[in-house]
Design an enzyme around this catalytic site. Structure first.
Site, PDB file in Angstrom:
ATOM      1  N   ASP A  39       0.808  -1.224   0.000  1.00 16.47           N
ATOM      2  CA  ASP A  39       0.000   0.000   0.000  1.00 16.47           C
ATOM      3  C   ASP A  39       0.841   1.273   0.000  1.00 16.47           C
ATOM      4  OD1 ASP A  39      -2.006  -1.860   0.378  1.00 16.47           O
ATOM      5  OD2 ASP A  39      -2.933  -0.805   2.050  1.00 16.47           O
ATOM      6  N   ASP A  40       0.172   2.326  -0.417  1.00 12.37           N
ATOM      7  CA  ASP A  40       0.581   3.729  -0.215  1.00 12.37           C
ATOM      8  C   ASP A  40       1.623   4.241  -1.197  1.00 12.37           C
ATOM      9  OD1 ASP A  40      -1.075   3.364   1.944  1.00 12.37           O
ATOM     10  OD2 ASP A  40       0.423   3.833   3.478  1.00 12.37           O
ATOM     11  N   HIS A  47      -6.336   2.990  -3.740  1.00 11.67           N
ATOM     12  CA  HIS A  47      -6.180   3.234  -2.292  1.00 11.67           C
ATOM     13  C   HIS A  47      -6.445   4.709  -1.964  1.00 11.67           C
ATOM     14  CE1 HIS A  47      -5.034   2.072   1.718  1.00 11.67           C
ATOM     15  NE2 HIS A  47      -3.878   2.703   1.732  1.00 11.67           N
ATOM     16  N   HIS A  79      -4.985   9.438   0.514  1.00 13.44           N
ATOM     17  CA  HIS A  79      -4.967   8.669   1.765  1.00 13.44           C
ATOM     18  C   HIS A  79      -5.855   9.282   2.838  1.00 13.44           C
ATOM     19  CE1 HIS A  79      -3.342   5.744   4.690  1.00 13.44           C
ATOM     20  NE2 HIS A  79      -3.035   5.056   3.609  1.00 13.44           N
ATOM     21  N   TYR A 131      -6.640   2.996   6.048  1.00 14.12           N
ATOM     22  CA  TYR A 131      -6.867   2.587   7.448  1.00 14.12           C
ATOM     23  C   TYR A 131      -7.929   1.487   7.577  1.00 14.12           C
ATOM     24  CZ  TYR A 131      -4.989   7.306   7.463  1.00 14.12           C
ATOM     25  OH  TYR A 131      -4.250   8.423   7.173  1.00 14.12           O
ATOM     26  N   HIS A 158       3.497  -2.400   3.178  1.00 18.07           N
ATOM     27  CA  HIS A 158       3.643  -1.063   2.600  1.00 18.07           C
ATOM     28  C   HIS A 158       4.990  -0.956   1.900  1.00 18.07           C
ATOM     29  CE1 HIS A 158       0.632  -0.663   5.791  1.00 18.07           C
ATOM     30  NE2 HIS A 158       0.137   0.334   5.091  1.00 18.07           N
TER      31      HIS A 158
HETATM   32 NI    NI Z   1      -2.599   3.093   3.380  1.00 15.04          NI
END
Ligand code: NI
Length: 263
Positions: free
Chosen positions: A65-66, A115, A119, A156, A209
């Site tokens: 992720d991210d 995603h 964020h 989250y 991540h």
């Molecule tokens: Ni995230």
């Protein structure tokens, strides 16, 4: 059964041909519109030559992720070393900063998923705010890499009826996770690897991540160890292939009997 075996894309283990389907290489004519495109093509999976049947074999979906970020390129090389496929839940603003890396992810056969744009905690946004977060990310991914994500992971894991409704309107199930090594909190490769290895079961979605160098450095050990236990590393869409994913609903693992119904 015929003697044909396929040295699969995952783990290098020989797999009985009854458990795989061979997908034609990407020789299709360009579709007239996105709507007409093959679903695999839309999510950027045309380079997968061998599609594993996770209803029959031991699969896990590693998700990152991210990103993308600096260490994503290093991660792609590691995944290639193990012939592993993964899913990248990208953030729109990060895609805007490094569209070439998202192209790379697609070129290496990985899945790109949504995603959010920046964020945000989607559960705190209005319905139109949520839709905007999803739409902007879909658009920037398409512009960067020519694919349209078919999966959402709310930042989250924060979701509610408005988020579910927006996800449904985009045709996207919400993919959460079964295994969380808390790699955002503990920047230790050995801790992250140990937690993933201790908790991963067949059919799980694993959350990590690629923005943390320590997580990327944990991946070789995770891949080596899980390969040794017979796991195959597949994209989320491949993990759930043949098990219907309902847009808006939440999933953490295959099988679908564990689906949480959206309230
Ligand atoms: Ni995230």
């Amino acid at each position: 059964m015929a003697a044909l075996t396929v040295t699969a894309a995952c783990g290098g283990t020989k797999i009985d041909a009854t458990n795989v389907s061979v997908v034609a290489p990407n020789v299709r004519a360009q579709p007239a519109s996105v709507k007409d495109a093959d679903p695999d093509e839309r999510r950027g999976l045309t380079r997968d030559v061998v599609r594993l049947n996770c209803g029959k074999i031991k699969c896990v979906a590693l998700t990152f992720d991210d990103g993308p970020m600096e260490d994503t390129g290093r991660l792609l090389k590691i995944l290639d070393d193990y012939h592993a496929k993964a899913t990248f839940f990208v953030v729109g603003t990060m895609v805007e900063e490094d569209p070439a890396m998202v192209q790379e992810e697609v070129a290496h056969g990985h899945e790109i998923a949504n995603h959010s744009w920046d964020h945000s905690d989607l559960s705190r946004l209005s319905a139109s705010g949520v839709r905007s977060q999803l739409k902007r990310t879909q658009d920037v991914v398409h512009k960067a890499a020519g694919v349209r994500p078919v999966l959402l992971r709310p930042p989250y894991g924060a979701t509610n009826a408005r988020v579910a409704s927006a996800a449904k309107s985009f045709g996207m199930p919400q993919i959460l996770w079964a295994v969380d090594p808390l790699d955002w909190k503990d920047h230790s490769s050995s801790v992250v690897a140990r937690r993933v290895l201790a908790n991963t079961r067949r059919g799980d979605v694993v959350l990590m991540h690629d923005i943390h160098p320590t997580t990327v450095s944990a991946v070789p050990k995770i891949l080596a160890s899980l390969s040794g236990r017979g796991f195959h590393f597949v994209t989320v869409s491949d993990l759930f292939a043949g098990a219907k994913l309902v847009p808006g609903h939440q999933y953490v693992e295959r099988p679908p009997s564990k689906v949480k119904q959206q309230g």
